[in-house]
Write an enzyme that holds these catalytic residues in place. Structure first.
Site, PDB file in Angstrom:
ATOM      1  N   LYS A   1       0.834  -1.214   0.000  1.00  0.00           N
ATOM      2  CA  LYS A   1       0.000   0.000   0.000  1.00  0.00           C
ATOM      3  C   LYS A   1       0.869   1.264   0.000  1.00  0.00           C
ATOM      4  O   LYS A   1       0.624   2.180  -0.760  1.00  0.00           O
ATOM      5  CB  LYS A   1      -0.920   0.033   1.226  1.00  0.00           C
ATOM      6  CG  LYS A   1      -1.968  -1.065   1.258  1.00  0.00           C
ATOM      7  CD  LYS A   1      -3.030  -0.797   2.326  1.00  0.00           C
ATOM      8  CE  LYS A   1      -2.473  -0.745   3.747  1.00  0.00           C
ATOM      9  NZ  LYS A   1      -1.928  -2.023   4.220  1.00  0.00           N
TER      10      LYS A   1
ATOM     11  N   ARG B   1      11.191  -6.014   4.863  1.00  0.00           N
ATOM     12  CA  ARG B   1      11.082  -4.599   5.226  1.00  0.00           C
ATOM     13  C   ARG B   1      11.678  -4.334   6.607  1.00  0.00           C
ATOM     14  O   ARG B   1      12.268  -3.291   6.848  1.00  0.00           O
ATOM     15  CB  ARG B   1       9.595  -4.170   5.205  1.00  0.00           C
ATOM     16  CG  ARG B   1       9.403  -2.694   5.461  1.00  0.00           C
ATOM     17  CD  ARG B   1       7.995  -2.254   5.178  1.00  0.00           C
ATOM     18  NE  ARG B   1       7.075  -2.599   6.248  1.00  0.00           N
ATOM     19  CZ  ARG B   1       5.759  -2.393   6.198  1.00  0.00           C
ATOM     20  NH1 ARG B   1       5.218  -1.902   5.107  1.00  0.00           N
ATOM     21  NH2 ARG B   1       4.983  -2.706   7.208  1.00  0.00           N
TER      22      ARG B   1
ATOM     23  N   ARG C   1     -10.077   0.851   8.868  1.00  0.00           N
ATOM     24  CA  ARG C   1      -9.582  -0.491   9.175  1.00  0.00           C
ATOM     25  C   ARG C   1     -10.599  -1.291   9.979  1.00  0.00           C
ATOM     26  O   ARG C   1     -10.355  -2.458  10.264  1.00  0.00           O
ATOM     27  CB  ARG C   1      -8.309  -0.377  10.007  1.00  0.00           C
ATOM     28  CG  ARG C   1      -7.012  -0.643   9.256  1.00  0.00           C
ATOM     29  CD  ARG C   1      -5.876  -0.407  10.209  1.00  0.00           C
ATOM     30  NE  ARG C   1      -4.656  -1.054   9.870  1.00  0.00           N
ATOM     31  CZ  ARG C   1      -3.616  -0.452   9.293  1.00  0.00           C
ATOM     32  NH1 ARG C   1      -3.693   0.796   8.934  1.00  0.00           N
ATOM     33  NH2 ARG C   1      -2.503  -1.124   9.093  1.00  0.00           N
TER      34      ARG C   1
ATOM     35  N   ARG D   1      11.350  -1.211  11.176  1.00  0.00           N
ATOM     36  CA  ARG D   1      10.095  -0.859  11.862  1.00  0.00           C
ATOM     37  C   ARG D   1       9.855  -1.823  13.019  1.00  0.00           C
ATOM     38  O   ARG D   1       9.965  -3.038  12.861  1.00  0.00           O
ATOM     39  CB  ARG D   1       8.927  -0.909  10.874  1.00  0.00           C
ATOM     40  CG  ARG D   1       8.540   0.470  10.388  1.00  0.00           C
ATOM     41  CD  ARG D   1       7.445   0.414   9.392  1.00  0.00           C
ATOM     42  NE  ARG D   1       6.198  -0.157   9.919  1.00  0.00           N
ATOM     43  CZ  ARG D   1       5.050  -0.081   9.277  1.00  0.00           C
ATOM     44  NH1 ARG D   1       4.970   0.528   8.119  1.00  0.00           N
ATOM     45  NH2 ARG D   1       3.966  -0.633   9.786  1.00  0.00           N
TER      46      ARG D   1
ATOM     47  N   ARG E   1      -0.699  -8.686  13.304  1.00  0.00           N
ATOM     48  CA  ARG E   1      -1.235  -7.676  12.377  1.00  0.00           C
ATOM     49  C   ARG E   1      -2.057  -8.340  11.277  1.00  0.00           C
ATOM     50  O   ARG E   1      -3.102  -7.821  10.872  1.00  0.00           O
ATOM     51  CB  ARG E   1      -0.094  -6.839  11.796  1.00  0.00           C
ATOM     52  CG  ARG E   1       0.500  -5.912  12.849  1.00  0.00           C
ATOM     53  CD  ARG E   1       1.830  -5.348  12.427  1.00  0.00           C
ATOM     54  NE  ARG E   1       1.742  -4.512  11.263  1.00  0.00           N
ATOM     55  CZ  ARG E   1       2.743  -4.302  10.408  1.00  0.00           C
ATOM     56  NH1 ARG E   1       3.903  -4.903  10.599  1.00  0.00           N
ATOM     57  NH2 ARG E   1       2.583  -3.529   9.383  1.00  0.00           N
TER      58      ARG E   1
HETATM   59  P1  AMP Z   1       0.351   0.939   8.739  1.00  0.00           P
HETATM   60  O1  AMP Z   1       1.506   1.860   8.568  1.00  0.00           O
HETATM   61  O2  AMP Z   1      -0.858   1.357   7.956  1.00  0.00           O
HETATM   62  O3  AMP Z   1       0.728  -0.503   8.536  1.00  0.00           O
HETATM   63  O4  AMP Z   1      -0.103   1.054  10.285  1.00  0.00           O
HETATM   64  C1  AMP Z   1       0.771   0.732  11.329  1.00  0.00           C
HETATM   65  C2  AMP Z   1       0.004   0.536  12.615  1.00  0.00           C
HETATM   66  O5  AMP Z   1      -0.680   1.736  12.981  1.00  0.00           O
HETATM   67  C3  AMP Z   1      -1.088  -0.537  12.571  1.00  0.00           C
HETATM   68  O6  AMP Z   1      -0.578  -1.840  12.789  1.00  0.00           O
HETATM   69  C4  AMP Z   1      -1.998  -0.079  13.719  1.00  0.00           C
HETATM   70  O7  AMP Z   1      -1.429  -0.408  14.972  1.00  0.00           O
HETATM   71  C5  AMP Z   1      -1.943   1.441  13.575  1.00  0.00           C
HETATM   72  N1  AMP Z   1      -3.007   1.959  12.686  1.00  0.00           N
HETATM   73  C6  AMP Z   1      -2.851   2.551  11.474  1.00  0.00           C
HETATM   74  N2  AMP Z   1      -4.020   2.903  10.943  1.00  0.00           N
HETATM   75  C7  AMP Z   1      -4.963   2.520  11.831  1.00  0.00           C
HETATM   76  C8  AMP Z   1      -6.385   2.590  11.855  1.00  0.00           C
HETATM   77  N3  AMP Z   1      -7.078   3.091  10.826  1.00  0.00           N
HETATM   78  N4  AMP Z   1      -7.029   2.086  12.950  1.00  0.00           N
HETATM   79  C9  AMP Z   1      -6.358   1.569  13.986  1.00  0.00           C
HETATM   80  N5  AMP Z   1      -5.013   1.462  14.028  1.00  0.00           N
HETATM   81  C10 AMP Z   1      -4.320   1.924  12.960  1.00  0.00           C
END
Ligand code: AMP
Length: 198
Positions: free
Chosen positions: A13, A127, A88, A133, A144
């Site tokens: 993404k 990654r 999400r 990360r 996740r």
């Molecule tokens: P991402 O960078 O989109 O993979 O997001 C990293 C982490 O941020 C996720 O594993 C969640 O812990 C948190 N996170 C990001 N977006 C959301 C969301 N819309 N709702 C809840 N937690 C989120």
């Protein structure tokens, strides 16, 4: 255009979003990125959020919804955006729908980036090596992916019912995936023109 990128962690993404916002000339709104920035500030809120991120668990809806809504109110979002990582959960999707209705607008499309679980795990581990990360460790990756299946994947049905869901095969080369995304956007755009003319 108002586009949502849906897809499990590791589906690409972030990479595709970077390209797409350059193509569409619109802001890239990544709730994960916004949350990581708050964590860096090491405030009480940041420390609170860090616990969820480190465990690979979703941050509570109210927190993310507030953050996202505030961001959408900024000037650069007036003509469109790419949402990456939001919604999400069903609650977030419902909130977004009502919010957009109140603004007299709606989403144009929800693009689901699809990949197999094995491929996702390989990509996330790679990654972890490249970006370091904290949430790219194997057990956190599994959490996740489970959270995605339980909370986020049901949104495919939510958007399919609204004729907004477009699956994209995300296993191929990044250029090929991007070409497919552009094809879908062109289709959405033509459809929008037709609907306007009808
Ligand atoms: P991402 O960078 O989109 O993979 O997001 C990293 C982490 O941020 C996720 O594993 C969640 O812990 C948190 N996170 C990001 N977006 C959301 C969301 N819309 N709702 C809840 N937690 C989120």
């Amino acid at each position: 255009m108002r586009i949502v990128f849906l897809g499990p962690p590791g589906a690409g993404k972030g990479t595709q979003a970077g390209r797409l916002v350059a193509y569409l000339q619109c802001p890239h709104i990544s709730t994960g990125e916004m949350l990581r920035q708050i964590v860096q500030q090491q405030t009480d809120l940041g420390k609170d959020i860090e616990r969820y991120l480190k465990a690979g668990r979703l941050v509570p809806n109210e927190m993310v919804i507030k953050l996202l809504t505030r961001r959408l109110e900024e000037d650069d979002c007036r003509n469109g955006y790419l949402l990456d990582g939001f919604p999400r959960t069903a609650q977030q999707a419902e909130h977004l729908e009502v919010y957009l209705q109140e603004q007299g607008t709606q989403l144009d499309g929800v693009l689901e980036l699809c990949a197999t679980k094995e491929e996702l795990i390989q990509r996330l581990l790679a990654r972890a090596g490249a970006q370091g990360r904290a949430d790219d460790r194997l057990e956190v990756i599994r959490t996740r992916l489970e959270q995605y299946e339980a909370e986020t994947h049901p949104l495919v049905e939510f958007y399919a019912k609204r004729n907004l869901h477009f699956p994209i095969q995300a296993m191929g080369h990044v250029d090929d995936v991007f070409a497919e995304i552009v094809n879908v956007l062109e289709y959405i755009s033509r459809k929008r023109e037709r609907d306007r003319g009808a």
